[in-house]
Design a protein around this motif. Structure first.
Motif, PDB file in Angstrom:
ATOM      1  N   ILE A 164     -10.628   3.493  -0.199  1.00  0.00           N
ATOM      2  CA  ILE A 164      -9.652   2.354   0.172  1.00  0.00           C
ATOM      3  C   ILE A 164      -8.143   2.546  -0.297  1.00  0.00           C
ATOM      4  CG2 ILE A 164      -9.226  -0.363   0.155  1.00  0.00           C
ATOM      5  CD1 ILE A 164     -11.872   0.308   1.403  1.00  0.00           C
ATOM      6  N   HIS A 165      -7.278   2.357   0.346  1.00  0.00           N
ATOM      7  CA  HIS A 165      -5.935   2.459   0.065  1.00  0.00           C
ATOM      8  C   HIS A 165      -5.215   1.356   0.391  1.00  0.00           C
ATOM      9  CE1 HIS A 165      -2.519   5.676  -0.265  1.00  0.00           C
ATOM     10  NE2 HIS A 165      -2.073   4.551  -0.967  1.00  0.00           N
ATOM     11  N   SER A 166      -4.544   0.637  -0.460  1.00  0.00           N
ATOM     12  CA  SER A 166      -3.919  -0.833  -0.400  1.00  0.00           C
ATOM     13  C   SER A 166      -2.417  -0.327  -0.530  1.00  0.00           C
ATOM     14  CB  SER A 166      -4.391  -1.796  -1.506  1.00  0.00           C
ATOM     15  OG  SER A 166      -5.661  -2.285  -1.146  1.00  0.00           O
ATOM     16  N   ALA A 167      -1.661  -1.053   0.409  1.00  0.00           N
ATOM     17  CA  ALA A 167      -0.245  -0.879   0.684  1.00  0.00           C
ATOM     18  C   ALA A 167       0.567  -1.797  -0.232  1.00  0.00           C
ATOM     19  CB  ALA A 167       0.186  -0.889   1.963  1.00  0.00           C
ATOM     20  N   ASN A 168      -0.158  -2.493  -1.347  1.00  0.00           N
ATOM     21  CA  ASN A 168       0.639  -3.270  -2.270  1.00  0.00           C
ATOM     22  C   ASN A 168      -0.405  -3.772  -3.146  1.00  0.00           C
ATOM     23  OD1 ASN A 168      -0.325  -5.875  -1.437  1.00  0.00           O
ATOM     24  ND2 ASN A 168       1.213  -6.094   0.014  1.00  0.00           N
ATOM     25  N   ALA A 169       0.027  -4.364  -4.354  1.00  0.00           N
ATOM     26  CA  ALA A 169      -0.791  -5.009  -5.522  1.00  0.00           C
ATOM     27  C   ALA A 169      -1.113  -6.381  -5.060  1.00  0.00           C
ATOM     28  CB  ALA A 169      -0.013  -4.625  -6.919  1.00  0.00           C
ATOM     29  N   GLY A 170      -0.733  -7.110  -3.981  1.00  0.00           N
ATOM     30  CA  GLY A 170      -0.917  -8.424  -3.736  1.00  0.00           C
ATOM     31  C   GLY A 170      -2.342  -8.660  -3.059  1.00  0.00           C
ATOM     32  N   LEU A 171      -2.418  -9.274  -1.981  1.00  0.00           N
ATOM     33  CA  LEU A 171      -3.426  -9.505  -1.025  1.00  0.00           C
ATOM     34  C   LEU A 171      -4.147  -8.331  -0.559  1.00  0.00           C
ATOM     35  CD1 LEU A 171      -2.704 -12.618   1.046  1.00  0.00           C
ATOM     36  CD2 LEU A 171      -3.782 -12.677  -1.287  1.00  0.00           C
ATOM     37  N   ALA A 172      -3.406  -7.372  -0.278  1.00  0.00           N
ATOM     38  CA  ALA A 172      -3.810  -6.038   0.128  1.00  0.00           C
ATOM     39  C   ALA A 172      -4.662  -5.237  -1.052  1.00  0.00           C
ATOM     40  CB  ALA A 172      -2.575  -5.191   0.828  1.00  0.00           C
ATOM     41  N   GLY A 173      -4.089  -5.365  -2.172  1.00  0.00           N
ATOM     42  CA  GLY A 173      -4.574  -4.783  -3.451  1.00  0.00           C
ATOM     43  C   GLY A 173      -6.054  -5.571  -3.435  1.00  0.00           C
ATOM     44  N   LEU A 187     -10.318   3.100  -5.319  1.00  0.00           N
ATOM     45  CA  LEU A 187      -9.370   2.238  -4.781  1.00  0.00           C
ATOM     46  C   LEU A 187      -7.883   3.076  -5.082  1.00  0.00           C
ATOM     47  CD1 LEU A 187      -8.029  -0.354  -3.604  1.00  0.00           C
ATOM     48  CD2 LEU A 187      -8.457  -1.397  -5.752  1.00  0.00           C
ATOM     49  N   VAL A 188      -6.819   3.228  -4.278  1.00  0.00           N
ATOM     50  CA  VAL A 188      -5.953   3.596  -4.465  1.00  0.00           C
ATOM     51  C   VAL A 188      -4.729   2.602  -4.135  1.00  0.00           C
ATOM     52  CG1 VAL A 188      -4.095   5.223  -3.965  1.00  0.00           C
ATOM     53  CG2 VAL A 188      -6.236   6.013  -4.124  1.00  0.00           C
ATOM     54  N   ILE A 189      -3.823   2.101  -5.063  1.00  0.00           N
ATOM     55  CA  ILE A 189      -2.722   1.290  -4.557  1.00  0.00           C
ATOM     56  C   ILE A 189      -1.421   1.953  -4.636  1.00  0.00           C
ATOM     57  CG2 ILE A 189      -1.401  -0.621  -5.395  1.00  0.00           C
ATOM     58  CD1 ILE A 189      -4.071  -1.725  -6.437  1.00  0.00           C
ATOM     59  N   THR A 190      -0.675   1.769  -3.433  1.00  0.00           N
ATOM     60  CA  THR A 190       0.755   2.193  -3.590  1.00  0.00           C
ATOM     61  C   THR A 190       1.588   0.957  -3.314  1.00  0.00           C
ATOM     62  OG1 THR A 190       0.190   4.284  -2.493  1.00  0.00           O
ATOM     63  CG2 THR A 190       2.341   3.677  -2.205  1.00  0.00           C
ATOM     64  N   GLU A 191       2.358   0.920  -4.344  1.00  0.00           N
ATOM     65  CA  GLU A 191       3.290  -0.176  -4.122  1.00  0.00           C
ATOM     66  C   GLU A 191       4.624   0.349  -3.861  1.00  0.00           C
ATOM     67  OE1 GLU A 191       3.100  -3.776  -6.918  1.00  0.00           O
ATOM     68  OE2 GLU A 191       3.177  -2.367  -8.228  1.00  0.00           O
ATOM     69  N   HIS A 192       5.272  -0.360  -2.742  1.00  0.00           N
ATOM     70  CA  HIS A 192       6.482   0.255  -1.954  1.00  0.00           C
ATOM     71  C   HIS A 192       7.572  -0.545  -2.767  1.00  0.00           C
ATOM     72  CE1 HIS A 192       4.606   2.884   0.633  1.00  0.00           C
ATOM     73  NE2 HIS A 192       3.661   2.116   0.670  1.00  0.00           N
ATOM     74  N   GLY A 193       7.379  -1.509  -3.517  1.00  0.00           N
ATOM     75  CA  GLY A 193       8.552  -2.173  -4.073  1.00  0.00           C
ATOM     76  C   GLY A 193       7.719  -3.034  -5.281  1.00  0.00           C
ATOM     77  N   ASP A 232      -8.396   3.026  -9.127  1.00  0.00           N
ATOM     78  CA  ASP A 232      -8.565   4.289  -9.652  1.00  0.00           C
ATOM     79  C   ASP A 232      -7.144   4.877 -10.022  1.00  0.00           C
ATOM     80  OD1 ASP A 232     -11.570   4.789  -9.431  1.00  0.00           O
ATOM     81  OD2 ASP A 232     -11.203   3.628  -7.791  1.00  0.00           O
ATOM     82  N   VAL A 233      -6.454   4.830  -9.154  1.00  0.00           N
ATOM     83  CA  VAL A 233      -5.071   5.377  -8.940  1.00  0.00           C
ATOM     84  C   VAL A 233      -4.051   4.584  -8.343  1.00  0.00           C
ATOM     85  CG1 VAL A 233      -3.575   7.498  -8.528  1.00  0.00           C
ATOM     86  CG2 VAL A 233      -6.055   7.735  -8.907  1.00  0.00           C
ATOM     87  N   ILE A 234      -2.819   4.232  -9.158  1.00  0.00           N
ATOM     88  CA  ILE A 234      -1.705   3.690  -8.746  1.00  0.00           C
ATOM     89  C   ILE A 234      -0.664   4.890  -8.254  1.00  0.00           C
ATOM     90  CG2 ILE A 234       0.213   2.003  -9.103  1.00  0.00           C
ATOM     91  CD1 ILE A 234      -1.906   0.452 -10.953  1.00  0.00           C
ATOM     92  N   ALA A 235      -0.564   4.976  -6.974  1.00  0.00           N
ATOM     93  CA  ALA A 235       0.484   5.885  -6.464  1.00  0.00           C
ATOM     94  C   ALA A 235       1.929   5.189  -6.385  1.00  0.00           C
ATOM     95  CB  ALA A 235       0.027   6.478  -5.252  1.00  0.00           C
TER      96      ALA A 235
END
Length: 491
Positions: A164-173, A187-193, A232-235
């Motif tokens: 699973i790759h979530s595009a923010n740390a809010g609801l998607a995370g 689980l990977v989370i990428t925060e764009h802001g 697992d990783v926060i990109a």
């Protein structure tokens, strides 16, 4: 079979235009050796696809507050859900195991009308000693918890994915965290802001009671920290975001820097110097008639103007600082300089858009300051002389990279990852109208400086922000988590 990846986002590709949408599009197009499903969370019941979905990519649109869940729950599950949700008021990360196992046995509507929820609400209400009526408080609480419960339910349905790759740390995370708890999926989370920074900006404008804003802030702070705990990783897309994540308690070894990148060969053709030219086909077919009429009027004025053109590519949202640019434009124009200003991008906040229109009229700059909606970004940039990024918060903005790749001189606000992207290839200012105005005046008066900074900006993108590097970094990350054994057996 190739590894199956679920990208989870709020809005974004393919229903919205913006940086996250661009990022998702580039990932699914560039990583053809993976099988992607894009899960988009939205509140809009009617959504039009703003992008053509590549062949083989599945898209699932989840509309919050509209779905009827099959499960109805039971009092024991309700008690566990109520107890776990109450922990979110502490503002810290929590363990999700009990909340996930109990939530997927119920449904949000049944829980939020249960005795257990109302008892929990009464308990919190008494602890906070609020002056507002209890019924108003309880309904406010339900509005906060409903999307949280839906996100957990959605995560419980993501069975069969390898990552699973979530595009923010809010609801998607939270969707990703729930899937990890339920199914053991990495689980990977990428925060764009900064999710929490942008939440604060939104809360400043929200027409809600102070107590409700504070509760939402605490709960979402807990949600973000919980997602950090389970990832697992926060990109991170910038070192600035990494520092912020470390301040919020993320271990350094869990963080990985992967900056955004673009294919610079798609940009760089300038079609004008000093003339705005005509603007055509700037409307999105999904816009309301109000927006269409406004764009038509803006186009008519735009075609009349022949001075230096200042452009920003941005959604119309307070986070993006369009009001700062409007006030800066008024300062520049009041000095006697005749410049034109264009904002290119979707209207994501109608109330803010109305405020901007009112501000433009108040400042008496309607002839020179236009909001033109969604259009071909490359075409819009090719007609510009100066690019301004007036944002209040940013990660590693694609709009900035695109403007740099076009060879435009850049003025950017000193927020988030903007200084890392821009380096010495542009002018950095604080997010204040006067500083933005002074920088615009400086570039407008000096064509040679514009040429020099534009050249440096393009060279910086070519050296540091290539799409291929971004794609390869995510490929290596995915492989490290799904396992080389699985990959080699499916190849």
């Amino acid at each position: 079979m190739p590894p199956k990846i679920a990208i989870v986002e709020e809005g974004g590709f393919p229903v919205d235009i913006g940086g996250v949408s661009t990022w998702v599009k580039e990932l699914v197009q560039g990583l053809k050796d993976f099988e992607f499903t894009v899960v988009t969370i939205t509140t809009r019941e009617k959504t039009n696809f703003m992008f053509k979905v590549p062949k083989g990519i599945e898209v699932k649109v989840h509309v919050l507050f509209s779905r009827k869940w099959r499960t109805k729950g039971n009092p024991m599950a309700f008690r566990d859900v109520a107890s776990s949700l109450k922990e979110l008021f502490l503002g810290e990360g929590i363990r999700l195991e009990r909340l996930v196992s109990s939530t997927i046995k119920t449904d949000p509507t049944s829980f939020l009308s249960s005795r257990e929820f109302w008892f929990m609400a009464k308990n919190v209400y008494e602890e906070l000693d609020l002056k507002e009526g209890f019924i108003e408080f309880a309904y406010g609480l339900a509005r906060i918890f409903h999307p949280i419960l839906e996100s957990i339910m959605l995560g419980g349905e993501l069975k069969g994915f390898d990552l699973i790759h979530s595009a923010n740390a809010g609801l998607a995370g939270l969707v990703g965290s729930a899937a990890k708890v339920k199914w053991g999926i990495p689980l990977v989370i990428t925060e764009h802001g900064s999710f929490l920074r942008e939440l604060d900006i939104w809360l400043e404008r929200a027409e809600e009671k102070v107590w409700l804003k504070e509760l939402l802030r605490k709960v979402m702070n807990s949600v973000v920290k919980t997602n950090y705990l389970y990832a697992d990783v926060i990109a991170s897309v910038s070192e600035s975001l990494m520092r912020n994540q470390i301040r919020l308690g993320v271990p350094r070894e869990k963080l990985l820097l992967i900056r955004n990148g673009i294919d610079a060969s798609r940009y760089g053709k300038r079609s004008r110097v000093g003339s705005s030219g005509s603007q055509k086909d700037f409307r999105s077919q999904s816009w309301s008639r109000f927006e269409e009429n406004f764009v038509e009027a803006a186009k008519a004025h735009s075609e009349e103007c022949e001075e230096v053109l200042v452009v920003t590519i941005s959604r119309v949202d307070k986070v993006k600082g369009i009001d700062l640019l409007a006030r800066a434009a008024a300062l520049v124009l009041s000095s006697g300089m005749k410049l034109n200003f264009e904002v290119i991008g979707p209207i994501s906040d109608r109330k803010y858009m109305e405020e901007i229109l009112s501000l433009i009229r108040e400042l008496r700059i309607s002839k020179y300051f236009k909001i033109l909606g969604t259009t071909d970004v490359k075409k819009a940039l090719s007609k510009a002389d100066i690019f301004v990024l007036p944002s209040r918060s940013e990660g590693c903005p694609f709009a900035l990279l695109e403007a740099m790749a076009t060879g435009l001189p850049i003025i950017g606000t000193d927020v988030g990852g903007v200084p890392e992207v821009l380096g010495d290839a542009g002018i950095l200012v604080r997010p204040e109208p006067k500083e933005i105005a002074l920088a615009i005046e400086k570039l407008a008066k000096d064509a040679e400086l514009r040429r020099k900074l534009g050249k440096n900006a393009r060279e910086r993108v070519l050296s540091n922000f290539q799409l291929e590097e971004m794609i390869n970094s995510y490929r290596n990350l995915y492989l490290s988590l799904v396992g080389e054994k699985k990959w080699s057996s499916s190849a």
